[in-house]
Write an enzyme that holds these catalytic residues in place. Structure first.
Site, PDB file in Angstrom:
ATOM      1  N   ASN A  10       0.800  -1.224  -0.044  1.00 49.98           N
ATOM      2  CA  ASN A  10       0.033  -0.142  -0.065  1.00 49.98           C
ATOM      3  C   ASN A  10       0.868   1.237  -0.124  1.00 49.98           C
ATOM      4  OD1 ASN A  10      -1.864   1.684   0.341  1.00 49.98           O
ATOM      5  ND2 ASN A  10      -2.513   1.331   2.424  1.00 49.98           N
ATOM      6  N   LYS A  12       0.068   4.158  -0.497  1.00 57.16           N
ATOM      7  CA  LYS A  12      -0.690   5.500   0.425  1.00 57.16           C
ATOM      8  C   LYS A  12      -0.463   6.860  -0.529  1.00 57.16           C
ATOM      9  CE  LYS A  12      -0.302   3.069   4.785  1.00 57.16           C
ATOM     10  NZ  LYS A  12      -0.286   3.212   6.354  1.00 57.16           N
ATOM     11  N   HIS A  94      -9.652   0.657   4.722  1.00 55.15           N
ATOM     12  CA  HIS A  94      -8.317   0.759   5.401  1.00 55.15           C
ATOM     13  C   HIS A  94      -8.359   1.789   6.503  1.00 55.15           C
ATOM     14  CE1 HIS A  94      -4.215   2.001   6.192  1.00 55.15           C
ATOM     15  NE2 HIS A  94      -3.821   1.056   5.590  1.00 55.15           N
ATOM     16  N   GLU A  96      -7.286   4.327   7.596  1.00 55.03           N
ATOM     17  CA  GLU A  96      -7.085   5.830   7.268  1.00 55.03           C
ATOM     18  C   GLU A  96      -8.193   6.178   6.774  1.00 55.03           C
ATOM     19  OE1 GLU A  96      -2.298   4.885   7.183  1.00 55.03           O
ATOM     20  OE2 GLU A  96      -3.433   5.151   5.217  1.00 55.03           O
ATOM     21  N   GLU A 164      -5.448  -5.427  10.163  1.00 62.04           N
ATOM     22  CA  GLU A 164      -4.384  -4.242  10.357  1.00 62.04           C
ATOM     23  C   GLU A 164      -4.791  -3.713  11.728  1.00 62.04           C
ATOM     24  OE1 GLU A 164      -2.318  -2.644   7.218  1.00 62.04           O
ATOM     25  OE2 GLU A 164      -4.239  -1.550   6.934  1.00 62.04           O
ATOM     26  N   GLY A 170       2.186   2.180  11.093  1.00 63.19           N
ATOM     27  CA  GLY A 170       3.212   3.323  10.861  1.00 63.19           C
ATOM     28  C   GLY A 170       3.865   3.872  12.216  1.00 63.19           C
ATOM     29  N   SER A 210       3.281  -2.390  10.330  1.00 63.92           N
ATOM     30  CA  SER A 210       4.783  -2.353  10.358  1.00 63.92           C
ATOM     31  C   SER A 210       5.145  -3.331   9.973  1.00 63.92           C
ATOM     32  CB  SER A 210       5.028  -1.777  11.785  1.00 63.92           C
ATOM     33  OG  SER A 210       4.437  -0.164  12.051  1.00 63.92           O
TER      34      SER A 210
END
Length: 247
Positions: A10, A12, A94, A96, A164, A170, A210
């Site tokens: 991904n 992003k 996702h 985000e 996730e 991150g 991560s």
């Protein structure tokens, strides 16, 4: 039943034609395990560029789409447009999208249904936040998210579930291989009870949060971890090492 290992990158909102072009050259020239399905999630403005340059053995994904084919939805893209660029996958739900852009479970379900109806494969993301894990409601949260996705899926062969934990994305914190395995195993049990045993055995449940060249091998050795959704490390040459985690 053996599930084909699946590694998604991904990207992003990162990269430009120069840096992505270099990454694509690295990937095209890299020695990758032929038994792994690899899909790269590119920014929508670069989907055409990436699909035209990336070796055909790698798939490409959009990072989001909308729930209808066309219309007055400024700034959105549809599965039909994604397919028109030769791209066959989309990442939906996702964290985000959920937590930065406020997408609801219901909207993600509707997007999933529409993407699948239009022939896209869906990487459907689920996962709990730190306060939810610390509050002991990880299962409740991920089962609720999974249910909304499952209610919108007819053909599970086109779906990859990506677990996730939001607290690991991150942050440099990775769920331990045992923590990942525990949730993946419970998700598989949920699918067995609520969908079917055949789907539970065949659907790929991948881990994100991560993942790096250093953490991937032990994670990949877990029985119910069928691959990864990789963020930052997918923009670096070590992505090849992560693809080869089972080799």
């Amino acid at each position: 039943m053996t599930r084909k290992f699946f590694v998604g990158g991904n990207w992003k909102m990162n990269g430009d034609k120069k840096s992505l072009g270099e990454l694509i050259q690295t990937m095209n020239g890299g020695k990758v395990d032929p038994n792994v399905e690899v899909v790269c999630g590119a920014p929508s403005i670069y989907l055409d560029f990436v699909r035209s340059k990336l070796d055909s053995k790698f798939g490409v994904a959009a990072q989001n789409c909308y729930k209808v084919p066309k219309g007055a939805f400024t700034g959105e893209i549809s599965p039909a447009m994604i397919k028109d660029c030769g791209v066959n996958w989309v990442i939906l739900g996702h964290s985000e999208r959920r937590h930065v852009f406020g997408e609801s479970d219901e909207l993600i379900g509707q997007k999933t249904a529409h993407a699948l109806e239009n022939g896209l494969g869906v990487i459907a993301c689920i996962g709990e936040k730190l306060d939810e894990r610390e509050g002991g409601i990880t299962e409740k949260v991920v089962f609720a998210q999974t249910k909304v996705i499952a209610d919108n899926v007819k053909d599970w062969s086109k779906v990859v579930l990506a677990y996730e934990p939001v607290w690991a994305i991150g942050t440099g914190k990775t769920a331990s291989p045992q923590q990942a395995q525990e949730v993946h195993e419970k998700l598989r049990e949920w699918l067995k009870t609520n969908v079917s045993e055949a789907v539970a055995n065949s659907v790929r449940i991948i881990y994100g949060g991560s993942v790096t060249g250093a953490t991937c091998k032990e994670l990949a050795s877990q029985k119910d971890v069928d691959g990864f959704l990789v963020g930052g490390a997918s923009l670096k040459p070590e992505f090849i090492d992560i693809i080869n985690a089972k080799a």
